[in-house]
Design an enzyme around this catalytic site. Structure first.
Site, PDB file in Angstrom:
ATOM      1  N   HIS A 183      -4.574  -1.804  -5.725  1.00 31.53           N
ATOM      2  CA  HIS A 183      -3.810  -0.653  -6.231  1.00 31.53           C
ATOM      3  C   HIS A 183      -4.794   0.420  -6.684  1.00 31.53           C
ATOM      4  CE1 HIS A 183      -0.163  -3.450  -7.171  1.00 31.53           C
ATOM      5  NE2 HIS A 183      -0.514  -3.452  -5.903  1.00 31.53           N
ATOM      6  N   ASP A 201       0.805  -1.222   0.000  1.00 28.15           N
ATOM      7  CA  ASP A 201       0.000   0.000   0.000  1.00 28.15           C
ATOM      8  C   ASP A 201       0.838   1.273   0.000  1.00 28.15           C
ATOM      9  OD1 ASP A 201      -2.235  -1.640   0.112  1.00 28.15           O
ATOM     10  OD2 ASP A 201      -2.284  -1.608   2.307  1.00 28.15           O
TER      11      ASP A 201
HETATM   12  P1  GDP Z   1      -0.635   0.351  -3.570  1.00 23.11           P
HETATM   13  O1  GDP Z   1      -1.237  -0.923  -3.084  1.00 23.11           O
HETATM   14  O2  GDP Z   1       0.831   0.420  -3.303  1.00 23.11           O
HETATM   15  O3  GDP Z   1      -0.967   0.656  -4.999  1.00 23.11           O
HETATM   16  O4  GDP Z   1      -1.296   1.507  -2.692  1.00 23.11           O
HETATM   17  P2  GDP Z   1      -2.862   1.664  -2.347  1.00 23.11           P
HETATM   18  O5  GDP Z   1      -3.584   2.115  -3.552  1.00 23.11           O
HETATM   19  O6  GDP Z   1      -3.361   0.448  -1.649  1.00 23.11           O
HETATM   20  O7  GDP Z   1      -2.805   2.785  -1.238  1.00 23.11           O
HETATM   21  C1  GDP Z   1      -2.305   4.058  -1.504  1.00 23.11           C
HETATM   22  C2  GDP Z   1      -3.425   5.093  -1.239  1.00 23.11           C
HETATM   23  O8  GDP Z   1      -2.859   6.367  -1.126  1.00 23.11           O
HETATM   24  C3  GDP Z   1      -4.446   5.178  -2.362  1.00 23.11           C
HETATM   25  O9  GDP Z   1      -5.693   5.478  -1.817  1.00 23.11           O
HETATM   26  C4  GDP Z   1      -3.923   6.348  -3.206  1.00 23.11           C
HETATM   27  O10 GDP Z   1      -4.956   7.007  -3.933  1.00 23.11           O
HETATM   28  C5  GDP Z   1      -3.384   7.243  -2.130  1.00 23.11           C
HETATM   29  N1  GDP Z   1      -2.244   8.077  -2.499  1.00 23.11           N
HETATM   30  C6  GDP Z   1      -1.198   7.777  -3.306  1.00 23.11           C
HETATM   31  N2  GDP Z   1      -0.280   8.761  -3.273  1.00 23.11           N
HETATM   32  C7  GDP Z   1      -0.755   9.695  -2.417  1.00 23.11           C
HETATM   33  C8  GDP Z   1      -0.236  10.938  -1.919  1.00 23.11           C
HETATM   34  O11 GDP Z   1       0.856  11.382  -2.268  1.00 23.11           O
HETATM   35  N3  GDP Z   1      -1.011  11.624  -1.034  1.00 23.11           N
HETATM   36  C9  GDP Z   1      -2.225  11.174  -0.622  1.00 23.11           C
HETATM   37  N4  GDP Z   1      -2.902  11.923   0.253  1.00 23.11           N
HETATM   38  N5  GDP Z   1      -2.745  10.016  -1.067  1.00 23.11           N
HETATM   39  C10 GDP Z   1      -1.995   9.278  -1.933  1.00 23.11           C
HETATM   40  P1  IMO Z   2      -0.736  -4.155  -2.248  1.00 21.03           P
HETATM   41  O1  IMO Z   2      -0.327  -4.713  -3.582  1.00 21.03           O
HETATM   42  C1  IMO Z   2      -0.966  -4.520   2.094  1.00 21.03           C
HETATM   43  C2  IMO Z   2      -0.505  -8.545   3.743  1.00 21.03           C
HETATM   44  C3  IMO Z   2      -1.763  -9.015   4.465  1.00 21.03           C
HETATM   45  C4  IMO Z   2      -1.143  -9.961   5.478  1.00 21.03           C
HETATM   46  C5  IMO Z   2      -0.013 -10.607   4.681  1.00 21.03           C
HETATM   47  C6  IMO Z   2      -0.378 -11.953   4.051  1.00 21.03           C
HETATM   48  O2  IMO Z   2      -2.045  -3.472  -2.266  1.00 21.03           O
HETATM   49  O3  IMO Z   2       0.368  -3.359  -1.643  1.00 21.03           O
HETATM   50  P2  IMO Z   2      -1.900 -12.658   1.966  1.00 21.03           P
HETATM   51  O4  IMO Z   2      -3.364 -12.456   1.735  1.00 21.03           O
HETATM   52  O5  IMO Z   2      -1.025 -12.133   0.910  1.00 21.03           O
HETATM   53  O6  IMO Z   2      -1.562 -14.085   2.312  1.00 21.03           O
HETATM   54  O7  IMO Z   2      -1.606 -11.821   3.321  1.00 21.03           O
HETATM   55  O8  IMO Z   2       0.325  -9.693   3.662  1.00 21.03           O
HETATM   56  N1  IMO Z   2      -0.723  -8.077   2.361  1.00 21.03           N
HETATM   57  C7  IMO Z   2      -0.830  -6.793   2.014  1.00 21.03           C
HETATM   58  N2  IMO Z   2      -0.845  -5.677   2.768  1.00 21.03           N
HETATM   59  N3  IMO Z   2      -1.036  -4.422   0.752  1.00 21.03           N
HETATM   60  C8  IMO Z   2      -0.990  -5.532  -0.016  1.00 21.03           C
HETATM   61  O9  IMO Z   2      -0.964  -5.482  -1.363  1.00 21.03           O
HETATM   62  C9  IMO Z   2      -0.914  -6.788   0.613  1.00 21.03           C
HETATM   63  N4  IMO Z   2      -0.871  -8.064   0.165  1.00 21.03           N
HETATM   64  C10 IMO Z   2      -0.741  -8.834   1.244  1.00 21.03           C
HETATM   65  O10 IMO Z   2      -2.429  -7.947   5.082  1.00 21.03           O
HETATM   66  O11 IMO Z   2      -0.571  -9.232   6.528  1.00 21.03           O
HETATM   67 MG    MG Z   3      -2.762  -1.584  -1.830  1.00 25.18          MG
END
Ligand code: GDP
Ligand code: IMO
Ligand code: MG
Length: 448
Positions: A57, A29
């Site tokens: 994502h 995340d």
């Molecule tokens: P990923 O799994 O690595 O793609 O990340 P996620 O999408 O799960 O979580 C990142 C969150 O932060 C999302 O809701 C994005 O829209 C948000 N986001 C990304 N960059 C920024 C930033 O620079 N500032 C803020 N406030 N939100 C961001």
């Molecule tokens: P993105 O791509 C955050 C974490 C789960 C748990 C551990 C194992 O959005 O960054 P799993 O279901 O993979 O066996 O869970 O890994 N986890 C993540 N946490 N972002 C993710 O993906 C994750 N994918 C797995 O919360 O702790």
């Molecule tokens: Mg994510």
């Protein structure tokens, strides 16, 4: 094309190539979706190589928000082809839902999505097994996403009972084996404590599973391909590839904070095997890190803030899981773990996300060292109990008050924010090439 010709083409185009990779430097995340979407503009192909629907994502485009789980974050760039590589574990039902979800929003993937015929299938019984294993009665509770990821990768290693995309294509040849596997699974899952309700809800019923697979088959057939050969041709013809990791390096199966990890290789280490390309292909690897740290699920987190500062980061940064909606645990940026993931993830530059979220704090902290029983550690200990017992050392820096969410030039950031970024670069030992100040595409400061 002969393999020799293809090899020499690969070498020639590699010299002029910009093939790149985006990986997460933390526990997921970090904002990989935003960075992949941003970079995808300059690439012809975006490839997912690991994980499955555990990923969430997010891509924000104006008022619209897209939560992608299995599809690469390049799908929102019309010119790019999206590839799901052999190293991804694909839940066919979830994939169909995602494709149709985009279609209902006017995004048609026909002709620009390829799914590897070698990718393994996440079956309903994998999801049930995931829930049972993680219920707290079967050893350490990891806090998984319950998407069946661990059981599916385990099945892949067992081989004889695994199913792949190619088996979905030749479903008629697989019915008998599927029936036998379902029968064996039933007794295993019962022994693990599955109750009648969960056993009868279709998770382990041969007829129900076969019928579900039959309904997804015609919808996925047109996307299934030998992506390894296709990517080889793409490289040979000079197309530029961007690889997108799911999860984060601290969740890597070998190098992460075991056992609180996912079941795949999440860094550049996963690209060659998981995408089916040469290990020499990628030179640039963008490591994505927030300006602080978050973790969802269980496991040690030395720089966690279990006070109002952590709560503030969670609320301002909207730190709730994209896949499960769980509140994310929040803490200070951890330079020790970032140094480690820079090395293991093959990171050559960093994109620092969520700088805007830290605005308004009196001071901001960086974890600069770990001590365990009086000794200073240079890296994350292997034993999770030791990692939980680590005493973090913090360096506190002055915070900044201004709203930076519309800043587009590094020099226009408050001096304290510039100073913070410089300090992280020095501690981690990699340049911060992008600073993100909001979720949207244009809320990004490009420094290189
Ligand atoms: P990923 O799994 O690595 O793609 O990340 P996620 O999408 O799960 O979580 C990142 C969150 O932060 C999302 O809701 C994005 O829209 C948000 N986001 C990304 N960059 C920024 C930033 O620079 N500032 C803020 N406030 N939100 C961001
Ligand atoms: P993105 O791509 C955050 C974490 C789960 C748990 C551990 C194992 O959005 O960054 P799993 O279901 O993979 O066996 O869970 O890994 N986890 C993540 N946490 N972002 C993710 O993906 C994750 N994918 C797995 O919360 O702790
Ligand atoms: Mg994510």
């Amino acid at each position: 094309m002969s393999s020799a010709a293809s090899q020499s083409n690969t070498t020639i185009s590699n010299n002029e190539s910009r093939h790149s990779c985006v990986v997460g430097m933390g526990w997921g995340d970090e904002g990989k979706g935003k960075i992949v979407d941003l970079l995808a503009r300059e690439f012809d192909v975006v490839v997912r190589f690991n994980g499955g629907a555990n990923a969430g994502h997010t891509v924000r485009i104006g008022d619209e928000s897209f939560a992608l789980h299995l599809l690469p974050s390049g799908v929102l760039r019309e010119k790019a082809v999206s590839v799901i590589g052999p190293g991804v574990v694909v839940d066919p039902v979830a994939l169909v839902e995602e494709i149709e979800g985009l279609q209902s929003r006017g995004i048609d993937l026909t002709g620009r999505l390829l799914v590897s015929d070698r990718a393994h299938l996440v079956m309903p019984y994998h999801k049930l097994e995931d829930r049972l294993r993680d219920s707290g009665t079967q050893g350490q509770k990891i806090g998984t996403t319950a998407k069946g990821i661990g059981p599916c990768y385990a099945e892949k290693m067992l081989r004889s009972s695994a199913f792949r995309m190619i088996d979905l294509v030749h479903l008629d040849r697989q019915a008998e084996r599927l029936k036998a596997v379902c029968e064996r699974k039933r007794s295993t899952l019962m022994a693990m404590g599955a109750d009648d309700a969960s056993l009868n809800d279709g998770a382990i019923e041969f007829e129900a599973i076969l019928s579900t697979l039959k309904s997804t088959q015609p919808k996925l057939l047109k996307f299934v391909a030998d992506t390894t050969a296709w990517l080889d041709d793409a490289v040979s013809s000079g197309r530029q590839l961007l690889f997108e990791s799911a999860n984060g390096m601290l969740l890597d199966i070998d190098h992460g904070t075991f056992p609180y990890v996912t079941a795949s290789h999440t860094g550049l280490n996963g690209v060659s095997a998981g995408a089916g390309v040469s290990p020499h292909l990628v030179r640039r690897c963008v490591g994505v890190s927030k300006a602080y740290a978050t973790r969802v699920g269980n496991g040690p987190f030395p720089s966690e803030l279990q006070d109002e500062r952590g709560d503030r980061i969670r609320e301002v940064g909207r730190e709730y899981g994209t896949t499960t909606g769980r509140p994310r645990r929040c803490g200070w940026l951890d330079a020790v773990s970032l140094r480690q993931t820079k090395l293991l993830g093959g990171v050559t530059e960093i994109a620092m996300m969520h700088m805007d979220t830290l605005s308004g704090m009196d001071e901001v902290g960086i974890c600069t060292g770990y001590r365990l029983r009086g000794e200073s550690l240079r890296s994350i200990p292997a034993d999770s109990e030791d990692y939980a017992a680590v005493e973090p050392e913090f360096e506190m820096l002055p915070g900044w008050r201004a709203d930076i969410s519309r800043v587009t030039q590094f020099e226009a950031l408050p001096a304290e924010a510039q100073n913070y970024i410089g300090r992280v670069e020095a501690l981690v030992g990699a340049p911060i090439s992008m600073v993100s100040v909001g979720p949207e595409r244009n809320q990004t400061i490009h420094r290189i």
